[in-house]
Scaffold this motif. Sequence first.
Motif, PDB file in Angstrom:
ATOM      1  N   ASP A  23      28.918  50.869  40.489  1.00 46.85           N
ATOM      2  CA  ASP A  23      30.159  51.440  40.988  1.00 46.85           C
ATOM      3  C   ASP A  23      31.151  50.285  41.105  1.00 46.85           C
ATOM      4  OD1 ASP A  23      31.988  53.253  42.198  1.00 46.85           O
ATOM      5  OD2 ASP A  23      31.325  52.611  44.176  1.00 46.85           O
ATOM      6  N   LEU A  24      32.405  50.596  41.315  1.00 44.38           N
ATOM      7  CA  LEU A  24      33.416  49.534  41.407  1.00 44.38           C
ATOM      8  C   LEU A  24      33.862  49.311  42.850  1.00 44.38           C
ATOM      9  CD1 LEU A  24      35.308  47.521  40.058  1.00 44.38           C
ATOM     10  CD2 LEU A  24      36.891  49.409  39.607  1.00 44.38           C
ATOM     11  N   ASP A  25      34.566  50.277  43.407  1.00 44.54           N
ATOM     12  CA  ASP A  25      35.073  50.121  44.772  1.00 44.54           C
ATOM     13  C   ASP A  25      33.918  50.043  45.769  1.00 44.54           C
ATOM     14  OD1 ASP A  25      37.628  50.352  43.749  1.00 44.54           O
ATOM     15  OD2 ASP A  25      37.774  52.495  44.129  1.00 44.54           O
ATOM     16  N   GLY A  26      33.869  48.953  46.522  1.00 43.39           N
ATOM     17  CA  GLY A  26      32.824  48.792  47.522  1.00 43.39           C
ATOM     18  C   GLY A  26      31.579  48.096  47.009  1.00 43.39           C
ATOM     19  N   VAL A  27      31.527  47.825  45.697  1.00 45.53           N
ATOM     20  CA  VAL A  27      30.379  47.114  45.119  1.00 45.53           C
ATOM     21  C   VAL A  27      30.838  45.834  44.422  1.00 45.53           C
ATOM     22  CG1 VAL A  27      28.556  47.220  43.365  1.00 45.53           C
ATOM     23  CG2 VAL A  27      28.962  49.173  44.850  1.00 45.53           C
ATOM     24  N   LYS A  92      50.357  59.244  44.560  1.00 50.63           N
ATOM     25  CA  LYS A  92      49.369  58.427  45.264  1.00 50.63           C
ATOM     26  C   LYS A  92      48.905  57.283  44.387  1.00 50.63           C
ATOM     27  CE  LYS A  92      45.008  57.080  46.135  1.00 50.63           C
ATOM     28  NZ  LYS A  92      43.969  56.562  45.200  1.00 50.63           N
ATOM     29  N   ASN A  93      48.614  57.572  43.117  1.00 55.81           N
ATOM     30  CA  ASN A  93      48.078  56.543  42.231  1.00 55.81           C
ATOM     31  C   ASN A  93      49.108  55.449  41.970  1.00 55.81           C
ATOM     32  OD1 ASN A  93      45.806  55.657  40.526  1.00 55.81           O
ATOM     33  ND2 ASN A  93      47.312  55.864  38.890  1.00 55.81           N
ATOM     34  N   GLU A  94      50.363  55.819  41.836  1.00 49.05           N
ATOM     35  CA  GLU A  94      51.405  54.807  41.619  1.00 49.05           C
ATOM     36  C   GLU A  94      51.474  53.840  42.805  1.00 49.05           C
ATOM     37  OE1 GLU A  94      55.000  56.914  40.811  1.00 49.05           O
ATOM     38  OE2 GLU A  94      54.470  57.312  38.714  1.00 49.05           O
ATOM     39  N   HIS A  95      51.357  54.387  44.010  1.00 43.00           N
ATOM     40  CA  HIS A  95      51.350  53.527  45.195  1.00 43.00           C
ATOM     41  C   HIS A  95      50.118  52.628  45.197  1.00 43.00           C
ATOM     42  CE1 HIS A  95      51.566  53.277  49.896  1.00 43.00           C
ATOM     43  NE2 HIS A  95      51.809  52.121  49.316  1.00 43.00           N
ATOM     44  N   TYR A  96      48.970  53.216  44.900  1.00 39.58           N
ATOM     45  CA  TYR A  96      47.716  52.456  44.853  1.00 39.58           C
ATOM     46  C   TYR A  96      47.788  51.328  43.829  1.00 39.58           C
ATOM     47  CZ  TYR A  96      42.815  51.519  43.648  1.00 39.58           C
ATOM     48  OH  TYR A  96      41.616  50.910  43.370  1.00 39.58           O
ATOM     49  N   VAL A  97      48.272  51.634  42.632  1.00 42.36           N
ATOM     50  CA  VAL A  97      48.357  50.626  41.569  1.00 42.36           C
ATOM     51  C   VAL A  97      49.283  49.485  41.975  1.00 42.36           C
ATOM     52  CG1 VAL A  97      49.179  50.212  39.211  1.00 42.36           C
ATOM     53  CG2 VAL A  97      47.722  52.183  39.693  1.00 42.36           C
ATOM     54  N   SER A  98      50.361  49.803  42.683  1.00 45.36           N
ATOM     55  CA  SER A  98      51.274  48.738  43.123  1.00 45.36           C
ATOM     56  C   SER A  98      50.574  47.794  44.101  1.00 45.36           C
ATOM     57  CB  SER A  98      52.528  49.342  43.769  1.00 45.36           C
ATOM     58  OG  SER A  98      52.228  49.901  45.044  1.00 45.36           O
ATOM     59  N   LEU A  99      49.649  48.330  44.894  1.00 45.63           N
ATOM     60  CA  LEU A  99      48.909  47.495  45.840  1.00 45.63           C
ATOM     61  C   LEU A  99      47.901  46.587  45.131  1.00 45.63           C
ATOM     62  CD1 LEU A  99      48.202  50.198  48.578  1.00 45.63           C
ATOM     63  CD2 LEU A  99      49.861  48.339  48.724  1.00 45.63           C
ATOM     64  N   ASN A 134      41.440  53.375  37.237  1.00 41.14           N
ATOM     65  CA  ASN A 134      42.083  52.062  37.218  1.00 41.14           C
ATOM     66  C   ASN A 134      41.079  50.924  37.056  1.00 41.14           C
ATOM     67  OD1 ASN A 134      44.867  53.022  37.874  1.00 41.14           O
ATOM     68  ND2 ASN A 134      43.841  53.699  39.736  1.00 41.14           N
ATOM     69  N   ALA A 135      39.816  51.257  36.741  1.00 41.38           N
ATOM     70  CA  ALA A 135      38.779  50.234  36.663  1.00 41.38           C
ATOM     71  C   ALA A 135      39.137  49.084  35.713  1.00 41.38           C
ATOM     72  CB  ALA A 135      37.448  50.864  36.265  1.00 41.38           C
ATOM     73  N   PRO A 136      39.626  49.339  34.492  1.00 42.83           N
ATOM     74  CA  PRO A 136      39.941  48.218  33.598  1.00 42.83           C
ATOM     75  C   PRO A 136      40.973  47.257  34.196  1.00 42.83           C
ATOM     76  CG  PRO A 136      39.825  50.247  32.347  1.00 42.83           C
ATOM     77  CD  PRO A 136      39.780  50.636  33.794  1.00 42.83           C
ATOM     78  N   GLN A 149      29.736  45.372  29.496  1.00 42.48           N
ATOM     79  CA  GLN A 149      29.628  45.866  28.126  1.00 42.48           C
ATOM     80  C   GLN A 149      30.318  47.213  27.947  1.00 42.48           C
ATOM     81  OE1 GLN A 149      26.987  43.945  29.497  1.00 42.48           O
ATOM     82  NE2 GLN A 149      28.009  42.513  28.127  1.00 42.48           N
ATOM     83  N   TYR A 150      30.456  47.968  29.033  1.00 44.28           N
ATOM     84  CA  TYR A 150      31.067  49.285  28.901  1.00 44.28           C
ATOM     85  C   TYR A 150      31.620  49.729  30.247  1.00 44.28           C
ATOM     86  CZ  TYR A 150      31.842  54.001  27.118  1.00 44.28           C
ATOM     87  OH  TYR A 150      32.434  55.170  26.707  1.00 44.28           O
ATOM     88  N   VAL A 151      32.750  50.422  30.205  1.00 44.28           N
ATOM     89  CA  VAL A 151      33.350  51.026  31.400  1.00 44.28           C
ATOM     90  C   VAL A 151      33.486  52.519  31.116  1.00 44.28           C
ATOM     91  CG1 VAL A 151      35.358  51.133  32.915  1.00 44.28           C
ATOM     92  CG2 VAL A 151      34.622  48.928  31.982  1.00 44.28           C
ATOM     93  N   VAL A 152      32.793  53.335  31.886  1.00 44.58           N
ATOM     94  CA  VAL A 152      32.851  54.782  31.691  1.00 44.58           C
ATOM     95  C   VAL A 152      34.160  55.309  32.263  1.00 44.58           C
ATOM     96  CG1 VAL A 152      31.731  56.994  32.094  1.00 44.58           C
ATOM     97  CG2 VAL A 152      30.343  54.915  31.906  1.00 44.58           C
ATOM     98  N   HIS A 153      34.948  55.974  31.419  1.00 45.56           N
ATOM     99  CA  HIS A 153      36.182  56.585  31.912  1.00 45.56           C
ATOM    100  C   HIS A 153      35.836  57.918  32.552  1.00 45.56           C
ATOM    101  CE1 HIS A 153      40.184  58.335  32.067  1.00 45.56           C
ATOM    102  NE2 HIS A 153      40.679  57.135  31.816  1.00 45.56           N
ATOM    103  N   PRO A 154      36.298  58.172  33.778  1.00 44.13           N
ATOM    104  CA  PRO A 154      35.906  59.416  34.456  1.00 44.13           C
ATOM    105  C   PRO A 154      36.299  60.683  33.714  1.00 44.13           C
ATOM    106  CG  PRO A 154      37.615  58.235  35.682  1.00 44.13           C
ATOM    107  CD  PRO A 154      37.123  57.304  34.632  1.00 44.13           C
ATOM    108  N   ASP A 155      37.348  60.625  32.892  1.00 43.05           N
ATOM    109  CA  ASP A 155      37.757  61.807  32.131  1.00 43.05           C
ATOM    110  C   ASP A 155      36.844  62.086  30.945  1.00 43.05           C
ATOM    111  OD1 ASP A 155      39.842  62.284  33.834  1.00 43.05           O
ATOM    112  OD2 ASP A 155      41.410  61.523  32.512  1.00 43.05           O
ATOM    113  N   SER A 156      35.920  61.162  30.650  1.00 39.79           N
ATOM    114  CA  SER A 156      35.045  61.331  29.483  1.00 39.79           C
ATOM    115  C   SER A 156      33.790  62.140  29.803  1.00 39.79           C
ATOM    116  CB  SER A 156      34.640  59.956  28.926  1.00 39.79           C
ATOM    117  OG  SER A 156      33.757  59.292  29.820  1.00 39.79           O
ATOM    118  N   VAL A 157      33.622  62.526  31.066  1.00 36.53           N
ATOM    119  CA  VAL A 157      32.429  63.295  31.453  1.00 36.53           C
ATOM    120  C   VAL A 157      32.859  64.612  32.093  1.00 36.53           C
ATOM    121  CG1 VAL A 157      31.014  61.227  31.748  1.00 36.53           C
ATOM    122  CG2 VAL A 157      32.251  62.169  33.705  1.00 36.53           C
TER     123      VAL A 157
END
Length: 239
Positions: A23-27, A92-99, A134-136, A149-157
Amino acid sequence: MKGNTAHENPLYRECTIEAVIFDLDGVITDTAEYHYIAWKQLGQELGIPFDKEFNEQLKGISRMQSLERILQLGGQDQSYSQAEKADFARRKNEHYVSLLDSLTPEHTYPGIRELLLELRSAGIPAVIASASKNAPQILRALGLESLFQYVVHPDSVAHGKPAPDLFLRGAVEVGAEASRCIGIEDAQAGIQAIKAAGMIAIGIGEENVLKPAGADVVMKDTGGVNLSFLEETLQAFGC
């Protein structure tokens, strides 16, 4: 005639780690506070105040699932069209990305960079399976992009956590068998997803929160998570 030993059997596969799926956030790093700030601002705009205790329910789930929970909290889940909800999520995401502009390699959790280097040296793929789109960007800011080696995009599942889709997709993309993969998560939904995928689950956080979700092992933080620890965990709980 001597019978074949397991190692002589061509179908035998040694019990070794084939991939580690994070996982990314918190790991990898802590962007949970940024999510909280961005969601809290949107909640205030909609007249739905909430605290950090409620925010724990948003860990590990998708942006739209998080929005739905906030709207339900305020009794507003039937008040907006899908287009309006999509606009709320975008804001929300625009605010998050700015942070995220404040992220640097120093924000990587203890031991993570060293673990990733160990995995690369051992030829074991490292994969990100996060609900974050926003993982990448986050990995680039941390200077870790080349170590995965790979980042799973959440929209791909088809389904997000706690369904196993993100973790199973990560394993497939690097040619790993699920039972020889280790997933590392800090949220209940993520632990449930790892176990549903048939993988070994390591939780980062509170044992009384993550053990009931199915974590095989819980670590207080990432500092003690190295390749030797992962190999011992696979031997203890896997093949």
